[in-house]
Design an enzyme around this catalytic site. Structure first.
Site, PDB file in Angstrom:
ATOM      1  N   LEU A  83       0.853  -1.188   0.000  1.00  0.00           N
ATOM      2  CA  LEU A  83       0.000   0.000   0.000  1.00  0.00           C
ATOM      3  C   LEU A  83       0.888   1.237   0.000  1.00  0.00           C
ATOM      4  O   LEU A  83       1.822   1.334   0.801  1.00  0.00           O
ATOM      5  CB  LEU A  83      -0.890  -0.009   1.247  1.00  0.00           C
ATOM      6  N   HIS A  90      -8.023   6.870   1.359  1.00  0.00           N
ATOM      7  CA  HIS A  90      -8.120   5.469   0.934  1.00  0.00           C
ATOM      8  C   HIS A  90      -7.079   4.596   1.640  1.00  0.00           C
ATOM      9  O   HIS A  90      -7.379   3.527   2.157  1.00  0.00           O
ATOM     10  CB  HIS A  90      -7.873   5.435  -0.584  1.00  0.00           C
ATOM     11  N   PHE A 115       1.814 -11.260   8.153  1.00  0.00           N
ATOM     12  CA  PHE A 115       1.472  -9.903   7.698  1.00  0.00           C
ATOM     13  C   PHE A 115       2.563  -9.382   6.750  1.00  0.00           C
ATOM     14  O   PHE A 115       3.508  -8.710   7.160  1.00  0.00           O
ATOM     15  CB  PHE A 115       1.319  -8.971   8.903  1.00  0.00           C
TER      16      PHE A 115
HETATM   17  C1  CRM Z   1      -3.034  -1.872  -3.077  1.00  0.00           C
HETATM   18  O1  CRM Z   1      -2.701  -3.059  -2.879  1.00  0.00           O
HETATM   19  N1  CRM Z   1      -4.273  -1.587  -3.486  1.00  0.00           N
HETATM   20  C2  CRM Z   1      -4.670  -0.294  -3.707  1.00  0.00           C
HETATM   21  N2  CRM Z   1      -5.938  -0.017  -4.127  1.00  0.00           N
HETATM   22  C3  CRM Z   1      -6.888  -1.120  -4.459  1.00  0.00           C
HETATM   23  C4  CRM Z   1      -7.598  -1.754  -3.265  1.00  0.00           C
HETATM   24  C5  CRM Z   1      -8.787  -2.628  -3.752  1.00  0.00           C
HETATM   25  C6  CRM Z   1      -9.924  -1.812  -4.334  1.00  0.00           C
HETATM   26  C7  CRM Z   1     -11.125  -2.727  -4.690  1.00  0.00           C
HETATM   27  O2  CRM Z   1     -11.646  -3.364  -3.526  1.00  0.00           O
HETATM   28  O3  CRM Z   1     -10.356  -0.828  -3.428  1.00  0.00           O
HETATM   29  O4  CRM Z   1      -8.321  -3.554  -4.694  1.00  0.00           O
HETATM   30  O5  CRM Z   1      -6.708  -2.595  -2.561  1.00  0.00           O
HETATM   31  C8  CRM Z   1      -6.296   1.291  -4.339  1.00  0.00           C
HETATM   32  O6  CRM Z   1      -7.457   1.546  -4.738  1.00  0.00           O
HETATM   33  C9  CRM Z   1      -5.355   2.315  -4.115  1.00  0.00           C
HETATM   34  C10 CRM Z   1      -5.721   3.752  -4.487  1.00  0.00           C
HETATM   35  C11 CRM Z   1      -5.584   4.698  -3.389  1.00  0.00           C
HETATM   36  C12 CRM Z   1      -5.856   6.116  -3.838  1.00  0.00           C
HETATM   37  O7  CRM Z   1      -5.252   6.951  -3.238  1.00  0.00           O
HETATM   38  O8  CRM Z   1      -6.616   6.298  -4.790  1.00  0.00           O
HETATM   39  N3  CRM Z   1      -4.126   2.041  -3.690  1.00  0.00           N
HETATM   40  C13 CRM Z   1      -3.756   0.748  -3.487  1.00  0.00           C
HETATM   41  C14 CRM Z   1      -2.447   0.429  -3.047  1.00  0.00           C
HETATM   42  O9  CRM Z   1      -1.579   1.302  -2.860  1.00  0.00           O
HETATM   43  N4  CRM Z   1      -2.127  -0.879  -2.855  1.00  0.00           N
END
Ligand code: CRM
Length: 157
Positions: A83, A90, A115
């Protein structure tokens, strides 16, 4: 005593491992999975005892881990994601949900779910922790084997 167990104390020859990894930030997650696989091999985990699946993003990782626990005979799951903080909230919501989800699986199933989620403030932090000699996946593979051996009472303090 160091914070990490040594490879030669970790005999994973009878350990079955699941890996669930997010495709978001795949430049980092694929490298983390590779690091994890390499350390599992170093611990004598057999290739046929490693089951891997991919899910779209980190948010889907806990459900992917649950799927492996429900449908395979793995002793441990390594949950891998990366992430990276963006401009909105988000990141905070997903970090919280994923860490809670993974801990819940640990306690509900009584099996270790490692984790393996990087929660980074920027790309540089993700790069440092996933590529090259500080690839955190290596430690997660060892942790997976160590926790199974602990549960099987094959190693102690
Ligand atoms: C991630 O691993 N996933 C990120 N996601 C996707 C999120 C998920 C969706 C659908 O359920 O919400 O797959 O895990 C993201 O949407 C974002 C975007 C954040 C933003 O600032 O718009 N980031 C990640 C991420 O960094 N890593």
């Amino acid at each position: 005593m160091g914070k990490e167990a040594k490879f030669d104390t970790l005999d994973g020859s009878n350990v079955k491992v699941g890996i669930v990894a997010a495709r978001w930030n795949d430049k980092y997650t694929y490298s983390l999975v590779e690091g994890c696989r390499e350390s599992l091999v170093e611990c004598n985990v057999k290739a046929e005892n490693i089951t891997g699946i991919f899910v779209p993003g980190a948010y889907e990782v806990p459900l992917g881990a649950k799927h492996l626990l429900d449908t395979t005979d793995v002793d441990v799951v390594v949950a891998v994601g990366c992430l990276i903080k963006g401009a909105t909230m988000h990141f905070e919501y997903i970090c919280e949900a994923v860490s809670q989800g993974i801990m819940r699986l640990n306690l509900d199933y009584g099996k270790p779910v490692i984790f393996g989620i990087l929660t980074c403030l920027n790309e540089e932090q993700a790069q440092e922790r996933s590529i090259g000699e500080h690839n955190h996946g290596i430690g997660w593979g060892k942790t997976a084997v160590e926790m199974v051996l602990l549960q099987q009472k094959k190693i102690g303090m």
